[in-house]
Design an enzyme around this catalytic site. Sequence first.
Site: not given
Length: 479
Positions: A225-227
Amino acid sequence: MEQAALNTATPAEVNVPSSEEKFETKTGKRKSDDLEDKSQTNRRGKRQRGEGGKKLRAGERYIPPPQKKNRGVSFCQEHFDETTYYFEGGLRKVCPYYFDFRTYCKGRWIGKSLLELFKSEFRAESIEYYRMAAKEGRIRLNETPVDDLSVVLRNNDYMRNTVHRHEPPVVGKPLEILVDDGEVLVVDKPASIPVHPCGRFRHNTVIFILGKERGISELHTVHRLDRLTSGVLLFARTLEASKKLDQLVRDRQLEKEYVCRVEGEFPEDELICEEPILVVSFKIGICRVDPKGKECRTIFQRINFNGKTSVVRCLPLTGRTHQIRVHLQYLGFPILNDPIYGSSAWGPHRGKGGLVGKSNEELLEALVEENRSQESLHLLHMLDDGIDQGADQNKKPEKEAKQDGASELNTSVGMSHGCTDEAPPGNGDHLCSECKLVRPDPTEKELVMYLHALRYKGPDFEYSTRLPDWAKEDWVEAD
């Protein structure tokens, strides 16, 4: 990368260290130990001979052959013990610590002196800083301290730079483990925390938090997942489970459901976007709709509308990088608080309909400059990877760099925090420019993007989280 990067762009195992890790040899020694042994042997009896016993000319340096990296080594307690966490103002912070960046000489560096290299590619710190760092033994070539920056770099030179590292804070919300059955570990990831060490983040990552606080390691990646994205994050506990989940991904039998809040009134009828997506920059993960891109398909369904913004269910049927974010941008409904795809750097239409009017290079430069002007973490934290940082990736003028104390050779740059009274004593460093600064804590706007992985479902399992508060119909954005 929200639903994307499903075992397509990264290694399948979390326990693959990055280039900044200390690799161990099959004999159990660390790579640095092996280099130290070779250096000591050279000083004892091979000062005048190079590899294979070849005699060295006067003034010629002996350069040990490059060492093979053992990529089967996981992050271990030695890495976790580098520093500690402390909590303040709802944020998880990392006490500043010393860290070694390591790299072999790049091809473009061969024949240049260290002084030339620092002047041309690592300009954010002054030459005086590097001279002082060298005098204190913080800059090494082949594990030998460098006290003269005029030394000329040669092929296979192994460089090490010791820095005083500051990491950006993340939200202090604990990692909630949803499932841990011995085969699969499922975590509800809070926004703002990267999955793996990258850029300026190391200890403030899911991998390190699980290792330091839960004693969990040796995990295999299923997806990332993106940050700034929150929600369901899967890891495999065993190689067998990893292979099984990986096959489900390849066969597209892993159903993914996301929710997000977008700008404006999203149409009530279901929308399907099938625009191809092209990666513009692999380093910082920027994508755009482009006919030369890979085929994509995302289904969107409106859940509610509060008069200003809409909550949308997202069903990505493919797994391209930033697929949901790019498709929503194309449709003209960027995710609320998306620092990349909602940016004005995309032009007056902000990328709606694929209208940008800029080349890829111009777009990247505009995005980086906008993030820099706002002192934003979103892109700048990806542009700092220690000693392996080129001038072409950071065109910040020297004057501005000196004003804010940034350092391309040091992870204590950008939005990382200076040493505060709340941090344990003894964490300051007299050469570290970041230690002299006190930066304001990041706001919720800098830490949260309204995109959440709500559910991952396979033929015989389903993992889900609660709906975020911001997805409720009566939610109002704080000023």
